[in-house]
Structures are given as C-alpha cells and as structure tokens.
Design an enzyme around this catalytic site. Structure first.
Site, mmCIF file in Angstrom:
data_model
loop_
_atom_site.group_PDB
_atom_site.id
_atom_site.type_symbol
_atom_site.label_atom_id
_atom_site.label_comp_id
_atom_site.label_asym_id
_atom_site.label_seq_id
_atom_site.Cartn_x
_atom_site.Cartn_y
_atom_site.Cartn_z
ATOM 1 N N HIS A 1 0.831 -1.206 0.000
ATOM 2 C CA HIS A 1 0.000 0.000 0.000
ATOM 3 C C HIS A 1 0.870 1.263 0.000
ATOM 4 C CE1 HIS A 1 -2.187 3.135 2.437
ATOM 5 N NE2 HIS A 1 -3.046 2.941 1.464
ATOM 6 N N GLU B 1 2.146 1.805 -3.388
ATOM 7 C CA GLU B 1 1.081 2.381 -4.230
ATOM 8 C C GLU B 1 1.077 3.914 -4.101
ATOM 9 O OE1 GLU B 1 -3.020 3.868 -3.370
ATOM 10 O OE2 GLU B 1 -3.081 1.753 -2.817
ATOM 11 N N HIS B 2 1.134 4.404 -2.854
ATOM 12 C CA HIS B 2 1.163 5.857 -2.665
ATOM 13 C C HIS B 2 2.375 6.488 -3.354
ATOM 14 C CE1 HIS B 2 -1.672 7.264 0.696
ATOM 15 N NE2 HIS B 2 -2.056 6.028 0.414
ATOM 16 N N GLU C 1 -4.105 8.149 7.368
ATOM 17 C CA GLU C 1 -5.034 7.194 6.748
ATOM 18 C C GLU C 1 -5.286 6.035 7.718
ATOM 19 O OE1 GLU C 1 -3.707 5.619 3.009
ATOM 20 O OE2 GLU C 1 -5.660 4.743 2.533
#
Lengths: 420, 423
Positions: B65, B68-69, B140
């Site tokens: 993840h 991905e960012h 997040e």
C-alpha cells in the site's frame, strides 16, 4: 432527455439509452425539508417497502423481486437543496438480457405503483408490527451516523452553520423527533405526501417513451392527486459577525476539522471552478499543500453547495495540528482569492469538471441523481449546458466570486484524552 | 488481437499476451463517452514474504500500500497532477492480493494511458519523499482505526487465521510503516511490477490495436522471473473463537465468519464464488426464511448482509451487521445452515435465488471498474469471469447444500463484535 407531465404534479424525465445491461426506474416525491416532517417521511417510505396488498410481507415481496431476475427496489431519502426527496429507485436487467425473453418493464412499473399506492393496512393504519420495527430501525439509523466520524463531522458542521434554516436539517431528521412518531401521524403524513406533493419519475433504458408512459399511467392510476403547492423559496443564510467555533469531544484517535464558508456571489459557475481549485480535486490547493506538502492529513477536501451558496471543508488530522491545518486552509483560500495560481491549475480544474459532466451519461445512477437535483431545485440545465457555462468562466470571474467567500463556522471533533 | 464474443452478455473482449508477458484486455464500448484504464499487479497486502534473486525477504506490513502511494511520484513531479491536468480522474487501491492503478477520462485518452503505464513501471523514490509519506499514511491508518466496519472485519480475519498473511492489515500500522525505506520499496517494485506479473484492462470507446501498440511502445521490453511467495501454512482450525472491542459507536455490531476450504486456481474458483454467493442467498439473503424471521423479531436490520471471499490460499464466508444480540443471531445462523443441509430448500426458492444471482452478476457489467477488476481477478485466479452464465446453468441445489455442509459448520466459526464504550 425529455420531461413530460403524466398527470397532475407527476412528471416523467425520460432518458433513453441502449448501452446499459439494466433499466432504471425511479419515483421520487419532492417536499420541503422540515424538522417536523423529515423523520415521518423517512419512516413511512421504509414501511411501504415492507409489503403491499398483493405482496404483503418481505417474503412475498422479495420472491417477486427474485422472479424479476433480482430486481432491486431501494428506498431512498435524499436531501436536494432545501427539499427532501423520498421514494424508490428500481434497477432491473434490461429486457434484452432476460434469458427467457420476458418483458420486465411493465411488471416492475406495476410493482412500483403497488408500493406507493397500496400498502398493507389494518383499521386505516399501517400494520403495527411494521410501524414498530421500522421506527426502531430509523432511530438506529439516525444514531449510527456517529459510527462514520467523517460523515458525522460533516453533518454536524452543516447543522451548526445552518441552525434555523431547512438546509441544516439532516435528511432523516433527528432522534428525538423520530422517537416521538406515532402511527396516525405517520399514516397521515403518507396520505398527505402522495396526494399533495410533486412526483418526479425517471426512466433510463432501452424502451420506447410511449411504452414507459403507458406502463406508468397504468401503475399510478390509483394515485390520489390534489393541488400541489409550489416549493418554498430558499431561506437566506446570514453570515455571523464573527466566525462561530464549535468543539466536540468523542473517544476517537483522529481529529476532524470542518470549516464552513458563505459565498456572497451568485456566480455559481465561477464558484464551482473556484472551489475545484481550492479543494475540489486531487489537484487542488488543499490536496497539494495540506496533504502533499505538509503531510498533515490523508484527506482535506472542499465541497461547493451550489443550491445554497456555501463551501465546506472536511479534513482528518492529529489533534495537536489543529492550528496548523486551520491556518493552512485559510491561507490556501486566500491564494485562490488573490489569484495566486499556476497556469495549469485553472485548466486542470476546468477539465476535471468537464470530464465529470461529459461522463455523466455513462451512469444511470448519476443521471438520475443529477436530474432529481435539478427538478427539486427548479432548474433545467442539462449537463452539456452546465459544461458550457464552465467553459465560459474567466479567471477574473473566479477571483471576483471567490473574494466574497467568508469563514462562517468552524467545527472541531477532538479526542477525550486531549482534555487537560 | 483476439476477439472473444460473449453472446449472452452482449460483450466482446479483445485478449492478447504481449512478448514481455503483459496480459492485455480491451472491451470496446462505442456508445460511451468515458474511457477507463486499469493497470494492476499481482501484489497486495498479503505478499510480505517473498523470494528475490534467490533470497527470502521479509518486508513490513503495509508495504504494498505504501508503494502504491509512492508510485505516483515521478522524476519530473507527480503523475496524479499530470493526469488531472487532462481532466482524468486517477486513483489507485491496494487489496490483499493486488494493487491497481486507474483513471477515466473523456479526452486525451492515449496521452493519459501513456502517463499511467510509465509512472507505474518507472519507480522514483528518495529518502525524503518516502519519509514525507509517513504523515499522510499515518493519518489514513488513524482514520480507518476509528472506523468500526474496518475494525470488525480485520478482527474477524485475525480470529479466522493464525498464520496466513490474510490477517495482516493492508495499510499496516503506524509502527510497521516506520521501517519502510526507499531501498525496500525499490526491491518490491523490482519483484512485482514486471509486465509478466501484470495485466492492463481498457474499457470504453477505444481501438484495441492502438491500445496494444501503445503498451508495446511504452512498457519495458522484458518481463521478470516468477516470484515465489510465502503466505504461511495455515492450519484448518480457527485462531480464536471470539473477539470483542469497545468503540465510540451507537449500537453493537458483529460479524460471524466461517473458515472455508481454500479453492485451487482455475474455473473451480469461479464456480466456488457462485456457489458461495448462492449459499449466502439461501442462508441469509433478503428472500431467505432466516432473514425474514430475524428482521421481523428486530434482531437484525437492513445493515445485515454478508459475502463469500477468496484470497490466495484462503476462503471465508461471513455475515453480520448491527444487532442488539449478536450471539443469538450467530447461533440462529448456524442452526439454519444445519437445517438447510438436512432438509434442503423448496426447488422454487432455489430457482428464484439462481435468477436473482444471475441478474446481479449481469448488473455488475454496467460498471467499467467492476468489469476491469473482475477480469483482473479472473486472470490472477486462472479463470474467465465472463463464463458465469455457463457456470450458473450447471449449478444444482445439491452443489450449494454440499458447499454449506463442508464449510458452514460450528467448528469453523468465529464471532467478531464491536460494542459501544460505556460513557
């Protein structure tokens, strides 16, 4: 797109399309949003979905939906401007995909008419067991807004900012009013709504207009109709002399900072673009600065409330970063107001909006939601016309319109451990 | 490119495997204004332990993840902004077993596709830019930690699995992501972002040949070696039977989960998904006797629902929602499963459930995103998702009851609860 009148106060927005696997059929009553009636309207809509004279309970009703290849009939309660829209949105597979070649539009329209006009009743009231259980569910649904802290904070900001105005009323009303509802009152509210409020119907799918109209006329033959009063004018919003600051504490790990602004300008297209520049996209000043540059949050975005002339900012931050985030959000608004923009920013914001308008016709749900909003607020522009308005906005108009944007209310949700 | 016609769905899919190993799918939609591209790698939150150049690497939870960012960063700036300048709406997500990058746009599609393919295949990280992301992803994580739906789901997975990385939170924790460096991100990119581990799906008014030509021109010429992964040897028994957390919520919520038998790759997976969905419908769907009874008794409300899920090496079925008496509902669910296995259902009810399930699969094809995601999952899982009408034709009531008998049993069940905090 065409909009025609089917009966007194009943309108059909016809959106022909052959490119979808499904047809959409929606029936929405449009009424003024009021504390006194919002919860009652939400409640009887849910009761209607429990059963009709022909399909008197959930078992019979869902068996019918299964026969229609898993047609969905969702109860919807939406806020559009200062109107509340309640009704059903049905989605069914388009006739061309029915494996047996059946016609599905007519039985679906008939079921829609059943749900609206022929609920199960006993002694002139809704069934007590349906009333009781849906009332409990409504109260639970209102309370459960708390579970999603972002929506909760967004909703609290609007309530605080628009106290005393219909725009501050949440779509389901509130817990106290919902808990006080009793059977006669809710049944009366139902009869009043179906006879004396405007009904907006939407169809998107492959059928001919005449076939859709015939099916709907037959389905709604029993709909009682009286004079339909016009919707009231928008309540004017009054900007407080000093911004109001509201703080609330809950047991949460992330703080939520909401900021509400009042827009003095009536140039909606310019405000829409200005808001997109400010916080309305992943290219906006809020995203690039509050998130990407300062790493203060995962989300910080703004929303332009076109019908009401407001802008609200929503963000999730560490409690101790309150002042930093607050200052930076205001600094970014000021940058838009002063026209501190790089060349690409304006064109990016413009093309983001144009892309959204151009692709709206690819989604039945988005089309229905858009045209309902238009009908409920007395507007008739198409997405193409709105796109044209956005194309025509100059940077001067944006700066003029955005310079009328003033801070009105601040809402901060913080954790319990932050208490000194 | 090879067109495959699906007459019962009214769809044509153009398929191709490029010389570098990339899978390509194009679904022309001449009547739509929107064009949609979805570029995905078979790499997700579960892939924390894998072999690269002969050595096993253990990477921090949340790294797929995080990657991905950071993929949106380019040497020149940021791809998110480049795409948004053209009016495209770009985004990405990381699931347990894949990471997908996508955009939709009505104009400049070719230019946007080129940006998408290049930023995902060319990494650009610096220590500074990696450190900066800690704050954003930290927020997040804080946001999802406050979300009861997320908490209850992740805690159910941890109750079901003791070893499998299915129990790892996709975003990781504030602590685990603090160990991520530019170097580990480069390692992960090198292992998983090779064309032979990826699939590109384009839906919309496009020319399949042009898409193929563009992908050949922009992407690396060579694929990479297959990367062995270790998800852990999961025992058949559940990790813990119950888990409970107090949060700031309005009413109690629960999920009851069943640890199901894993399903091998191939068309078995499509069949298992359809059987699993039908099992859910017969057991607790809106038309089911159980749903109607519990709803009428006020034990569940319209938040109640569930699903059957497949991930690498694991499968589970779950149901839940808000309830004043989670334990009673979980027990009723088990009793009903046992009853169905013993008595079966009326064939009429079964046929209706089949119809409804078919309709809902068809409805999914309205959404470009769900078309692309299901084709991607199908490719990674070794099946063709658009063959669902044929699979539906062959399913019998006995198949579904056998599924229930094998999977929905008391010894495979766990209960995850969230209760309101005392004031």
């Amino acid at each position: 797109m065409t909009r025609t009148q089917l009966a007194g106060g009943v309108f059909l927005t016809f959106l022909p399309a052959k490119k979808f696997k499904t047809s959409l059929l929606s029936a929405q009553f449009v009424v003024p949003l009021r504390w006194e009636t919002a919860s009652a309207n939400a409640l009887f809509s849910a009761i209607l979905r429990r059963g009709t004279a022909a399909y008197p309970d959930m078992g019979a009703l869902s068996a019918r939906l299964d026969q229609l290849y898993g047609a969905r009939f969702d109860v919807t309660v939406r806020k559009k401007g200062e109107s509340q829209c309640v009704g059903f949105v049905a989605s069914l597979i388009d006739d061309s995909f029915a494996p047996g070649g059946e016609r599905l539009l007519e039985p679906a329209a008939a079921l829609l008419g059943e749900l609206i006009c022929r609920p199960v009743t006993r002694d002139g009231l809704f069934l007590e067991e349906y009333f009781d259980s849906e009332k409990t569910n409504l109260v639970d649904a209102i309370r459960s807004i708390l579970n999603d802290k972002r929506s909760y904070a967004d909703s609290r900001l609007l309530q605080e900012m628009c106290t005393g105005e219909p725009y501050g009323v949440p779509r389901l009303g509130n817990e106290q009013i919902a808990a006080a509802l009793y059977p006669q009152m809710v049944y009366d509210a139902y009869r009043e709504l179906i006879s004396a409020s405007r009904l907006e119907i939407f169809y998107s799918g492959s059928a001919e207009q005449s076939r859709v109209e015939d099916a709907l006329r037959a389905a709604l033959a029993d709909l009682p109709r009286k004079d339909i009063p016009a919707l009231p004018e928008f309540a004017a919003h009054v900007l407080p002399e000093e911004p109001r600051i509201v703080t609330e504490r809950l047991d949460v790990t992330q703080g939520k900072l909401g900021m509400g602004f009042f827009c003095g300008s009536g140039d909606a297209a310019a405000l829409l673009l200005g808001n997109t520049l400010f916080g309305g996209s992943s290219n906006s000043k809020l995203f690039l600065n509050v998130r990407e540059k300062l790493s203060l949050c995962y989300y910080a975005s703004s929303l332009f409330h076109r019908q009401k002339g407001l802008i609200t900012v929503s963000s999730g931050i560490e409690f101790e970063n309150y002042q930093k985030a607050y200052d930076e959000i205001l600094a970014q608004l000021e940058a838009v107001q002063k026209g501190q923009l790089e060349d690409w920013e304006l064109e990016a914001a413009r093309s983001t909006l144009l892309n959204a308008y151009a692709s709206m016709g690819d989604s039945q749900g988005k089309l229905e939601n858009f045209y309902l909003g238009q009908a409920a607020t007395g507007r008739d522009e198409t997405p193409e016309e709105l796109a044209e308005q956005v194309r025509a906005v100059t940077s001067e108009r944006i700066f003029d319109a955005m310079s009328t944007v003033k801070l009105d209310t601040v809402y901060f949700l913080q954790g319990k451990e932050a208490e000194a | 490119m090879n067109p495959v016609q699906y007459e019962r769905l009214g769809e044509t899919v153009y398929c191709e495997t490029l010389p570098n190993g990339l899978e390509l799918r194009v679904i022309p939609k001449p009547d739509h204004a929107k064009k949609y591209a979805f570029f995905a790698t078979r790499y997700g939150g579960m892939d924390t332990r894998f072999q690269l150049s002969g050595r096993w690497l253990d990477t921090p939870a949340g790294i797929a993840h995080y990657l991905e960012h950071k993929m949106f960063d380019t040497k020149e700036g940021n791809a998110l902004q480049e795409l948004a300048k053209n009016g495209a709406e770009p985004n990405a997500f990381t699931s347990n077993a894949m990471t997908g990058y996508y955009f939709d746009s009505t104009d400049h599609f070719d230019e946007n596709l080129e940006i998408l393919l290049s930023f995902v295949s060319v990494p650009w990280f610096t220590d500074e830019s990696v450190a900066k992301e800690q704050g954003i992803i930290g927020q997040e994580i804080r946001m999802i930690e406050d979300n009861p739906d997320w908490q209850i789901y992740v805690r159910m997975l941890r109750a079901l699995y003791s070893v499998s990385t299915a129990r790892t939170s996709i975003a990781g924790t504030v602590e685990s992501i603090s160990h991520i460096t530019a170097e580990t991100l480069y390692d992960c990119h090198k292992a998983f972002y090779t064309p032979s581990n990826m699939i590109l799906t384009v839906v919309g008014n496009v020319d399949p040949v042009k898409v193929s030509d563009l992908a050949r021109r922009v992407l690396p010429k060579e694929g990479g070696p297959a990367v062995p992964r270790d998800y852990g040897q999961e025992p058949e028994t559940v990790a813990e039977r119950e888990t409970r957390l107090a949060m700031e919520v309005s009413s109690p919520q629960f999920l009851t989960g069943y640890k199901c038998r894993p399903v091998p790759e191939g068309e078995d997976r499509l069949r298992a998904m359809i059987l699993g969905d039908l099992a859910c419908d017969l057991l607790f769907g809106e038309s089911s006797p159980l749903y109607q009874r519990l709803y009428g008794q006020g034990l569940i409300n319209s938040s109640f629902g569930g699903d059957f899920e497949l991930m690498p090496g694991v499968a589970y079925l779950y149901a839940g929602g808000e309830s004043k008496e989670p334990r009673a509902v979980a027990e009723e669910l088990q009793k009903e499963a046992d009853r169905l296995v013993r008595q079966g259902v009326e064939e009429d009810f079964f046929q209706r459930a089949l119809r409804a399930s078919f309709g809902s699969s068809l409805r999914g094809l309205n959404s470009f995103e769900s078309i692309a995601v299901s084709l991607t999952e199908g490719y990674f899982g070794g099946y063709d998702p658009f063959r669902f009408p044929q699979v539906f034709d062959a399913v019998t009531q006995k198949d579904v009851l056998d599924f229930l008998q094998e999977n929905v049993t008391a010894d495979r069940a766990v209960l995850s609860e969230i209760v309101p905090k005392e004031a």
